[in-house]
Scaffold this motif. Sequence first.
Motif, mmCIF file in Angstrom:
data_model
loop_
_atom_site.group_PDB
_atom_site.id
_atom_site.type_symbol
_atom_site.label_atom_id
_atom_site.label_comp_id
_atom_site.label_asym_id
_atom_site.label_seq_id
_atom_site.Cartn_x
_atom_site.Cartn_y
_atom_site.Cartn_z
ATOM 1 N N UNK A 1 0.851 -1.194 0.000
ATOM 2 C CA UNK A 1 0.000 0.000 0.000
ATOM 3 C C UNK A 1 0.883 1.240 0.000
ATOM 4 N N UNK A 2 0.733 2.137 -0.998
ATOM 5 C CA UNK A 2 1.494 3.365 -1.052
ATOM 6 C C UNK A 2 0.873 4.391 -0.119
ATOM 7 N N UNK A 3 1.610 5.479 0.122
ATOM 8 C CA UNK A 3 1.119 6.498 1.047
ATOM 9 C C UNK A 3 -0.184 7.098 0.549
ATOM 10 N N UNK A 4 -0.336 7.197 -0.762
ATOM 11 C CA UNK A 4 -1.569 7.755 -1.310
ATOM 12 C C UNK A 4 -2.776 6.917 -0.909
ATOM 13 N N UNK A 440 8.216 21.245 -9.012
ATOM 14 C CA UNK A 440 9.374 21.024 -8.146
ATOM 15 C C UNK A 440 9.006 20.164 -6.947
ATOM 16 N N UNK A 441 7.854 20.450 -6.337
ATOM 17 C CA UNK A 441 7.424 19.667 -5.185
ATOM 18 C C UNK A 441 7.155 18.214 -5.517
ATOM 19 N N UNK A 442 6.755 17.951 -6.755
ATOM 20 C CA UNK A 442 6.464 16.573 -7.151
ATOM 21 C C UNK A 442 7.711 15.820 -7.607
ATOM 22 N N UNK A 443 8.737 16.522 -8.038
ATOM 23 C CA UNK A 443 9.937 15.863 -8.540
ATOM 24 C C UNK A 443 10.889 15.462 -7.419
ATOM 25 N N UNK A 504 -0.215 12.280 -12.363
ATOM 26 C CA UNK A 504 -0.757 10.996 -11.931
ATOM 27 C C UNK A 504 0.221 10.086 -11.234
ATOM 28 N N UNK A 505 1.443 10.561 -10.963
ATOM 29 C CA UNK A 505 2.454 9.731 -10.320
ATOM 30 C C UNK A 505 2.491 10.007 -8.811
ATOM 31 N N UNK A 506 2.794 8.990 -7.987
ATOM 32 C CA UNK A 506 2.915 9.215 -6.544
ATOM 33 C C UNK A 506 4.151 10.045 -6.228
ATOM 34 N N UNK A 540 -1.349 -1.865 -5.021
ATOM 35 C CA UNK A 540 -1.809 -0.484 -5.186
ATOM 36 C C UNK A 540 -1.168 0.164 -6.395
ATOM 37 N N UNK A 541 0.118 -0.062 -6.602
ATOM 38 C CA UNK A 541 0.814 0.569 -7.727
ATOM 39 C C UNK A 541 0.343 -0.005 -9.060
#
Length: 545
Positions: A1-4, A440-443, A504-506, A540-541
């Motif tokens: 299970x990912x954090x999302x 930037x926050x997502x990378x 759409x990426x975690x 989940x992924x």
Amino acid sequence: MAFNDLLQQVGGVGRFQQIQVTLVVLPLLLMASHNTLQNFTAAIPTHHCRPPADTNFSQDAGLEAWLPRDGQGQPESCLHFTVPREGPPFPNDTRATEPCTNGWIYDNSTFSSTIVTEWDLVCSNRALRQLAQSLYMVGVLLGAMVFGYLADRLGRRKVLILNYLQTAVSGTCAAFAPNFPVYCAFRLLSGMSLASIALNCMTLSVEWMPIHTRACVGTLIGYVYSLGQFLLAGVAYAVPHWRHLQLLVSVPFFAFFIYSWFFIESARWHSSSGRLDLTLKALQRVAWINGKREEGTKLSMEVLRASLQKELTMSKGQASALELLRCPALRHLFLCLSMLWFATSFAYYGLVMDLQGFGVSIYLIQVIFGAVDLPAKLVGFLVINSLGRRPAQMASLLLAGVCILVNGVIPEDQSIVRTSLAVLGKGCLATSFNCIFLYTGELYPTVIRQTGMGMGSTMARVGSIVSPLVGMTAEIYPSVPLFIYGAVPVAASAVAALLPETLGQPLPDTVQDMESRRRGKPRRQQQDQQKQMVPLQASARENGL
């Protein structure tokens, strides 16, 4: 299970997310006011030399006899005759003049008081006015570096609380500053804290939101900032005295400081720090606020260890700022994003300086600056959410650069065309700013996200400092600055093509996630490896979460 998946389990976008994001974003209304505050508090009204106190002629006659005229027939602002003229004025008066020796008389019809009129920052002291804004920008640069690092070490919530208090105290003290050096010192401190507020506002909001809502949050923050520009125009018009205006935009931060104690720290940051106990506590508290108490009770330390095993096994404490250069994947991100931040800010401030030629009141200019952002950010949001972050970043920079370059070859008498292109370019750069914050926050991975955001903001400040210096090249040829302002974002748009898409990426949590991306591991291979470690996470992924 990912954090999302954990966020979805405790309510997704529930009551907690709505309340906290609203309260975190609210101070940005006044942050926009502080950034452009000196457009009003340091405005330069019309002025001329004050006649000696012992003159024995009437004021009207005295001004005619005392002040020389410039090439347009207007009274000189910084010179007066050494001996008053007697009789009617005559052309080509060659009598000796000297700088103002008795101070200045200011036109107070628009601004009742500014730092310029209070401390006589005109003529030979004119550069001091720019010094105050430059020191504010230095504070923004220092704050991005210092508080970006501290937020990764101490947490987003603690740094935000400190920043609100620092802004409230330094801004209020600036309103009561007894002299110019003290005023500059408090403005520098305000710049430091406001830079951090901008960065932590984005990060804390994004880290509590599910994947599909992150673009909405980024756009919301951009719109709040734009509305702050409208707010400043109205407030400055209603409060023309600089001390009252400075106080009015600073005191509300005391309220922000008080309610910020109720913020819940990022559970994602807790997990990246290895504090599963605090992660569990935060998630259960959020589940209770969102009305998902039963789902919250299902969470336990064992569930978190199984769900976040990858983060726990791969994250060895907080990554240092040196990782931005040491790690190949992070170095690639750092260099590319630095170019994007620099180019956006560099061209933005270059255009803002050029837009001063509107020839309308300063209040209307402020409204126009804010109004341009609204449709630009809406279009940017649609592109960000449908086509992706990378296309939006590339298109906004490329279009802005082209508008500026075309402006450089259009004759100056085509004012409508030049102004329209400048406004379009400014809107594109506003969209670029909106996108680069989110991108930037997502990378960057969680363990170094705030440090990376801080370094990006630092490069933006460097761009804003270099931009006025480029304007001096107009002495070589009038269009040279425009060619430089346009070429930089065009080059940066090509750099954006080297970055991966994040739609759409975690969110990545560890530096190792970046290394895996650099090595170009097939997605199926990564999923198989994750499946061996954490079956729930792999499931989940595979569902695209």
